[in-house]
Design a protein around this motif. Structure first.
Motif, PDB file in Angstrom:
ATOM      1  N   THR A 150       0.814  -1.224   0.000  1.00  0.00           N
ATOM      2  CA  THR A 150       0.000   0.000   0.000  1.00  0.00           C
ATOM      3  C   THR A 150       0.843   1.268   0.000  1.00  0.00           C
ATOM      4  O   THR A 150       0.581   2.205  -0.773  1.00  0.00           O
ATOM      5  N   PHE A 151       1.867   1.327   0.856  1.00  0.00           N
ATOM      6  CA  PHE A 151       2.628   2.562   1.044  1.00  0.00           C
ATOM      7  C   PHE A 151       4.071   2.500   0.534  1.00  0.00           C
ATOM      8  O   PHE A 151       4.745   3.526   0.468  1.00  0.00           O
ATOM      9  N   GLY A 152       4.553   1.301   0.242  1.00  0.00           N
ATOM     10  CA  GLY A 152       5.932   1.177  -0.216  1.00  0.00           C
ATOM     11  C   GLY A 152       6.849   0.682   0.890  1.00  0.00           C
ATOM     12  O   GLY A 152       6.506   0.696   2.078  1.00  0.00           O
ATOM     13  N   PHE A 153       8.041   0.266   0.496  1.00  0.00           N
ATOM     14  CA  PHE A 153       8.974  -0.336   1.441  1.00  0.00           C
ATOM     15  C   PHE A 153       9.492   0.662   2.469  1.00  0.00           C
ATOM     16  O   PHE A 153       9.654   0.343   3.647  1.00  0.00           O
ATOM     17  N   SER A 238       0.175  -8.917  -5.646  1.00  0.00           N
ATOM     18  CA  SER A 238       0.247  -8.749  -4.193  1.00  0.00           C
ATOM     19  C   SER A 238       1.148  -9.820  -3.566  1.00  0.00           C
ATOM     20  O   SER A 238       0.751 -10.524  -2.635  1.00  0.00           O
ATOM     21  N   VAL A 239       2.373  -9.908  -4.071  1.00  0.00           N
ATOM     22  CA  VAL A 239       3.283 -10.952  -3.608  1.00  0.00           C
ATOM     23  C   VAL A 239       3.668 -10.746  -2.153  1.00  0.00           C
ATOM     24  O   VAL A 239       3.747 -11.701  -1.369  1.00  0.00           O
ATOM     25  N   ALA A 240       3.918  -9.491  -1.765  1.00  0.00           N
ATOM     26  CA  ALA A 240       4.362  -9.215  -0.396  1.00  0.00           C
ATOM     27  C   ALA A 240       3.314  -9.671   0.620  1.00  0.00           C
ATOM     28  O   ALA A 240       3.644 -10.270   1.647  1.00  0.00           O
ATOM     29  N   PHE A 241       2.036  -9.396   0.328  1.00  0.00           N
ATOM     30  CA  PHE A 241       0.974  -9.811   1.251  1.00  0.00           C
ATOM     31  C   PHE A 241       0.865 -11.331   1.330  1.00  0.00           C
ATOM     32  O   PHE A 241       0.734 -11.904   2.412  1.00  0.00           O
ATOM     33  N   LEU A 242       0.932 -12.007   0.189  1.00  0.00           N
ATOM     34  CA  LEU A 242       0.806 -13.460   0.174  1.00  0.00           C
ATOM     35  C   LEU A 242       2.015 -14.129   0.829  1.00  0.00           C
ATOM     36  O   LEU A 242       1.878 -15.147   1.506  1.00  0.00           O
TER      37      LEU A 242
END
Length: 401
Positions: A150-153, A238-242
């Protein structure tokens, strides 16, 4: 202390799911390059942590653990804040190397509570404390993945550092350390050489520490690569969420079982419980390398979390039972050093293996490592039992004469 552990664990695990993805934003790198550096950057923190852990433990035995918790909490918060402003892989590598000197908030909290807990309930108490770490690890990856998407790293690193700063304030205002002040504790002060001699003359204790290394090698061969493995299974944006979901499945399994493993260890012996967990973990890693969809991986990570949830508290409880109270911190510190050394070796092995023969093969190597750890502990306890039996027989013969 439970609240502080929850905040630290949830915050530090927020960055795990997207560390390899963060590296990809720093340049146009090949997949093999990203996999290797993900392993190196993930593990390099623990090189300096390996050196400093026994030192922090010895200082804690002498001056108290609360000051160390404040130092490590502040140091971790500052380091993670700066990570959000790194521009190159090499800068991130150097910063995580420096961060290792102040890594160890959660192990120090375990040492502090362990020293103040009666032996008979050490497993249960440490298992309860570990649920704070586990609960944080459960929610951290999901929150981190959502924030990153959503907001970035960069903002995720900033939020993480703030949360760890709050945990440090919780310790400062809310934790009171009860120091041992008995004459017996004051009379005997062990040198570093005597502490090492004590460890090396306790066969099972030394084996437990070696297994700490092997377990961390097994765990950390795959953790830095999990986001890439999830990406292979899903191919979505949405790789980071998964990836956070896959991380959290293990934490949820830990949460359900950790306290019960500690109670079981108090009842039947912590070494026996550790052997059960090692063989269970070895079995559950094999099918993780054979999955064809994300839900299968999440389910297996959950079951593995249930199996592995009691290893750390059972190890800490075992040390609480066999080590003199005046050197609890230093002995725990050496055990943590073995774990940190495993944290260094694991990501490097995982990165190298995955770069040559694929990520799925790392799961099979991990299974073999855990099975080897089981065999080592089984052999060690058997030899220790035989030695005790022989000494008992000699003593009976001496009395008879």
């Amino acid at each position: 202390m439970w609240i502080a552990n929850f905040l630290v664990a949830s915050s530090t695990t927020m960055i795990m799911p997207f560390l390899s993805l963060y590296i990809e934003t720093m340049g146009n790198y090949s997949t093999e390059y990203v996999q290797r550096w993900a392993g190196f950057i993930f593990g390099v923190t623990f090189i300096t942590a390996f050196i400093f852990s026994p030192i922090w433990g010895r200082v804690g035995d002498k001056y108290g653990y609360k000051p160390i918790l404040l130092i490590t909490g502040s140091g971790i918060a500052t380091s993670i804040f700066l990570m959000g402003f790194m521009d190159t892989v090499h800068e991130l590598f150097i910063l995580r190397l420096i961060m290792g000197a102040v890594t160890g908030f959660i192990p120090t909290s375990l040492a502090m509570i362990s020293k103040q807990t009666p032996k008979a309930i050490a497993g249960q108490v440490l298992g309860t404390l570990q649920t704070g770490n586990v609960t944080g690890s459960l929610f951290g990856p999901i929150i981190g993945g959502m924030l990153a998407d959503t907001f970035g790293f960069q903002y995720t690193f900033i939020y993480t550092s703030i949360a760890i700063g709050v945990a440090t304030l919780v310790v400062f205002f809310g934790v009171k350390e009860v120091r041992q002040t008995s004459k017996k504790a004051q009379e005997k002060e062990f040198t570093r050489k005597e502490v090492l001699s004590f460890i090396f003359h306790k066969r099972v204790l030394l084996t437990i520490m070696i297994i700490s290394l092997l377990v961390q090698v097994a765990n950390f061969t795959i953790q830095p690569l999990l986001a890439l493995y999830v990406n292979e299974l899903t191919k979505t944006e949405s790789v980071a969420f998964l990836a956070g979901l896959a991380f959290s499945a293990t934490g949820f399994g830990n949460l359900l079982a950790t306290r019960n493993w500690g109670k079981l260890g108090d009842r039947i012996g912590h070494d026996k419980v550790i052997m059960m967990l090692l063989i269970g973990g070895a079995i559950l890693f094999i099918p993780q390398g054979l999955v064809t969809s994300l839900w299968q991986l999440v389910l297996l990570r959950f079951l593995f979390g249930m199996a592995a949830g009691g290893i750390i508290p059972c190890m800490a409880a075992y040390i609480r039972q066999v080590a003199p109270i005046s050197i609890q911190g230093e002995v725990q510190g050496y055990n943590v050093s073995f774990r940190f050394l495993g944290n260094v070796i694991g990501p490097a092995i995982g990165g190298i293996i995955s770069g040559y023969i694929g990520i799925s093969s790392v799961f099979f190597v991990t299974s073999a490592i855990l099975f080897s750890a089981f065999l080592l502990l089984w052999w060690s306890t058997k030899k220790d039992s035989e030695a005790s039996s022989s000494q008992s027989k000699i003593g009976q013969l001496t009395k008879a004469r």
